[in-house]
Design a protein around this motif. Structure first.
Motif, PDB file in Angstrom:
ATOM      1  N   PRO A 104     -12.615  26.105  -6.707  1.00 18.35           N
ATOM      2  CA  PRO A 104     -11.446  25.470  -7.323  1.00 18.35           C
ATOM      3  C   PRO A 104     -11.063  24.142  -6.682  1.00 18.35           C
ATOM      4  O   PRO A 104     -10.526  23.260  -7.358  1.00 18.35           O
ATOM      5  CB  PRO A 104     -10.359  26.528  -7.146  1.00 18.35           C
ATOM      6  N   ALA A 105     -11.335  23.976  -5.388  1.00 20.17           N
ATOM      7  CA  ALA A 105     -11.028  22.700  -4.745  1.00 20.17           C
ATOM      8  C   ALA A 105     -11.831  21.562  -5.364  1.00 20.17           C
ATOM      9  O   ALA A 105     -11.366  20.417  -5.405  1.00 20.17           O
ATOM     10  CB  ALA A 105     -11.301  22.779  -3.241  1.00 20.17           C
ATOM     11  N   VAL A 106     -13.027  21.864  -5.844  1.00 15.68           N
ATOM     12  CA  VAL A 106     -13.841  20.848  -6.523  1.00 15.68           C
ATOM     13  C   VAL A 106     -13.193  20.478  -7.850  1.00 15.68           C
ATOM     14  O   VAL A 106     -13.116  19.295  -8.228  1.00 15.68           O
ATOM     15  CB  VAL A 106     -15.280  21.355  -6.739  1.00 15.68           C
ATOM     16  N   THR A 107     -12.703  21.488  -8.562  1.00 13.35           N
ATOM     17  CA  THR A 107     -11.986  21.233  -9.815  1.00 13.35           C
ATOM     18  C   THR A 107     -10.734  20.411  -9.547  1.00 13.35           C
ATOM     19  O   THR A 107     -10.427  19.450 -10.265  1.00 13.35           O
ATOM     20  CB  THR A 107     -11.589  22.565 -10.485  1.00 13.35           C
ATOM     21  N   LEU A 108     -10.005  20.789  -8.486  1.00  9.55           N
ATOM     22  CA  LEU A 108      -8.798  20.055  -8.113  1.00  9.55           C
ATOM     23  C   LEU A 108      -9.118  18.609  -7.774  1.00  9.55           C
ATOM     24  O   LEU A 108      -8.352  17.696  -8.122  1.00  9.55           O
ATOM     25  CB  LEU A 108      -8.121  20.752  -6.935  1.00  9.55           C
ATOM     26  N   GLN A 109     -10.244  18.374  -7.115  1.00 11.64           N
ATOM     27  CA  GLN A 109     -10.619  17.006  -6.751  1.00 11.64           C
ATOM     28  C   GLN A 109     -10.847  16.158  -7.991  1.00 11.64           C
ATOM     29  O   GLN A 109     -10.518  14.968  -8.011  1.00 11.64           O
ATOM     30  CB  GLN A 109     -11.877  17.032  -5.878  1.00 11.64           C
ATOM     31  N   SER A 161       0.832  -1.197   0.000  1.00 18.89           N
ATOM     32  CA  SER A 161       0.000   0.000   0.000  1.00 18.89           C
ATOM     33  C   SER A 161       0.867   1.248   0.000  1.00 18.89           C
ATOM     34  O   SER A 161       2.034   1.223   0.358  1.00 18.89           O
ATOM     35  CB  SER A 161      -0.922   0.007   1.219  1.00 18.89           C
ATOM     36  N   SER A 162       0.278   2.358  -0.431  1.00 18.81           N
ATOM     37  CA  SER A 162       0.984   3.640  -0.415  1.00 18.81           C
ATOM     38  C   SER A 162       0.165   4.614   0.413  1.00 18.81           C
ATOM     39  O   SER A 162      -1.055   4.480   0.515  1.00 18.81           O
ATOM     40  CB  SER A 162       1.152   4.170  -1.841  1.00 18.81           C
ATOM     41  N   PRO A 163       0.805   5.592   1.038  1.00 22.46           N
ATOM     42  CA  PRO A 163       0.068   6.514   1.907  1.00 22.46           C
ATOM     43  C   PRO A 163      -0.932   7.361   1.132  1.00 22.46           C
ATOM     44  O   PRO A 163      -0.733   7.671  -0.044  1.00 22.46           O
ATOM     45  CB  PRO A 163       1.180   7.382   2.516  1.00 22.46           C
ATOM     46  N   VAL A 164      -1.996   7.713   1.793  1.00 25.93           N
ATOM     47  CA  VAL A 164      -2.997   8.594   1.202  1.00 25.93           C
ATOM     48  C   VAL A 164      -2.413   9.990   1.073  1.00 25.93           C
ATOM     49  O   VAL A 164      -1.637  10.440   1.908  1.00 25.93           O
ATOM     50  CB  VAL A 164      -4.257   8.616   2.089  1.00 25.93           C
ATOM     51  N   CYS A 165      -2.761  10.682   0.012  1.00 21.87           N
ATOM     52  CA  CYS A 165      -2.325  12.070  -0.167  1.00 21.87           C
ATOM     53  C   CYS A 165      -3.433  12.985   0.344  1.00 21.87           C
ATOM     54  O   CYS A 165      -4.517  13.043  -0.233  1.00 21.87           O
ATOM     55  CB  CYS A 165      -2.051  12.356  -1.644  1.00 21.87           C
ATOM     56  N   SER A 166      -3.183  13.667   1.439  1.00 21.53           N
ATOM     57  CA  SER A 166      -4.171  14.583   2.019  1.00 21.53           C
ATOM     58  C   SER A 166      -3.614  16.002   2.003  1.00 21.53           C
ATOM     59  O   SER A 166      -2.468  16.240   2.390  1.00 21.53           O
ATOM     60  CB  SER A 166      -4.536  14.159   3.440  1.00 21.53           C
ATOM     61  N   ALA A 174      -7.964  10.862  -6.161  1.00 18.74           N
ATOM     62  CA  ALA A 174      -7.496  10.059  -5.030  1.00 18.74           C
ATOM     63  C   ALA A 174      -7.029  10.910  -3.857  1.00 18.74           C
ATOM     64  O   ALA A 174      -6.801  10.390  -2.766  1.00 18.74           O
ATOM     65  CB  ALA A 174      -6.369   9.125  -5.474  1.00 18.74           C
ATOM     66  N   TRP A 175      -6.863  12.216  -4.079  1.00 21.07           N
ATOM     67  CA  TRP A 175      -6.428  13.082  -2.988  1.00 21.07           C
ATOM     68  C   TRP A 175      -7.581  13.325  -2.020  1.00 21.07           C
ATOM     69  O   TRP A 175      -8.752  13.380  -2.412  1.00 21.07           O
ATOM     70  CB  TRP A 175      -5.949  14.427  -3.525  1.00 21.07           C
ATOM     71  N   VAL A 176      -7.236  13.507  -0.760  1.00 20.88           N
ATOM     72  CA  VAL A 176      -8.204  13.928   0.251  1.00 20.88           C
ATOM     73  C   VAL A 176      -7.959  15.416   0.485  1.00 20.88           C
ATOM     74  O   VAL A 176      -6.913  15.808   1.003  1.00 20.88           O
ATOM     75  CB  VAL A 176      -8.030  13.135   1.561  1.00 20.88           C
ATOM     76  N   ILE A 177      -8.904  16.248   0.087  1.00 20.10           N
ATOM     77  CA  ILE A 177      -8.707  17.699   0.090  1.00 20.10           C
ATOM     78  C   ILE A 177      -9.552  18.352   1.175  1.00 20.10           C
ATOM     79  O   ILE A 177     -10.765  18.127   1.259  1.00 20.10           O
ATOM     80  CB  ILE A 177      -9.050  18.301  -1.285  1.00 20.10           C
ATOM     81  N   ASP A 178      -8.900  19.153   1.992  1.00 20.56           N
ATOM     82  CA  ASP A 178      -9.567  19.934   3.033  1.00 20.56           C
ATOM     83  C   ASP A 178      -9.578  21.391   2.566  1.00 20.56           C
ATOM     84  O   ASP A 178      -8.567  22.090   2.642  1.00 20.56           O
ATOM     85  CB  ASP A 178      -8.820  19.789   4.357  1.00 20.56           C
TER      86      ASP A 178
END
Length: 243
Positions: free
Chosen positions: A58-63, A35-40, A68-72
């Motif tokens: 823009p965070a929605v566009t980035l998602q 496994s590889s670490p999650v990108c948050s 696979a990224w977890v975006i806050d």
């Protein structure tokens, strides 16, 4: 009551079951060997990345760009670096709730966060108040120190270019000050060996903006491409996830 051989077999079965359960739990937590670490990624930003005037944040566009990224998404319209560091009841006087949906914020060092990468895209609004350059640099370094002390990876973005005819908000003095503040983001990144996303290098054409400052939808992907490249450079485990 089980005889001795049966007890041995029962103990062996329980031990094997425990190993299988532990392995399953480890894999589910992302701790398996393959496994590889999650990108948050936590995004602290002003109206450039909060989506004012855009059909989506823009965070929605980035998602969509990196599913696979977890975006806050902590972008707030009108946010300044000084307010990000000190905390605020509102990002600016009489700000509508729509620009800061999470409400008042505590000082940066007291905010609970979980992301591995912390993006800082603020500074343009500070230029409007013409703050002492030393104060801006002090607050930026304090934010970076806090991120690193928490074991996270800071990514600075710089301040987007502003068209010379950007309207009533940014006169010649404010425009010039924004360039000086942006230079400080470069200086701090260089001094501390940080990745700088370089959104300040994105050429500004008035027709790509609503007002000489805020980008139209067609110009947002270029900024986000710079941001994703910077995050992947600063946190190599993020590279290749969800492209």
């Amino acid at each position: 009551m089980l005889d001795a051989p049966a007890q041995v077999r029962w103990a062996a079965m329980k031990w094997s079951h425990s190993l299988l359960l532990a392995a399953a739990m480890l894999a589910g937590c992302g701790g398996g060997a393959d496994s590889s670490p999650v990108c948050s990624v936590e995004i602290n930003a002003d109206s450039i990345l909060s989506g004012e005037g855009l059909p989506e944040r823009p965070a929605v566009t980035l998602q969509r760009m990196r599913p696979a990224w977890v975006i806050d998404d902590r972008a707030v319209g009108g946010l300044s670096l000084s307010a990000l560091w000190a905390g605020y009841a509102e990002p600016y006087r009489d700000a509508p709730q729509s620009v800061y949906p999470r409400g008042p914020q505590r000082p940066f060092g007291e905010v609970a966060r979980a992301s591995q990468v912390v993006v800082v895209e603020v500074g343009g609004n500070d230029a409007l108040a013409l703050p002492p350059l030393a104060d801006f640099e002090r607050d930026l370094r304090s934010i970076v120190r806090t991120i690193q002390a928490e074991g996270r990876v800071p990514v600075l973005t710089g301040i987007v270019q502003i068209a010379p005819d950007a309207g009533s908000l940014f006169g010649p003095a404010e425009h010039a000050h924004s360039l000086l503040l942006n230079a400080i983001t470069r200086k701090v990144a260089n001094d501390l060996g940080l990745v700088h996303a370089g959104i300040d290098l994105d050429p500004v054409r008035y027709e790509d903006t609503f007002d000489g400052i805020h980008r139209r939808p067609s110009a947002i992907p270029k900024l986000l491409e710079r941001l994703t490249s910077a995050v992947e450079l600063a946190a190599p485990w993020c590279k290749g996830k969800g492209q």
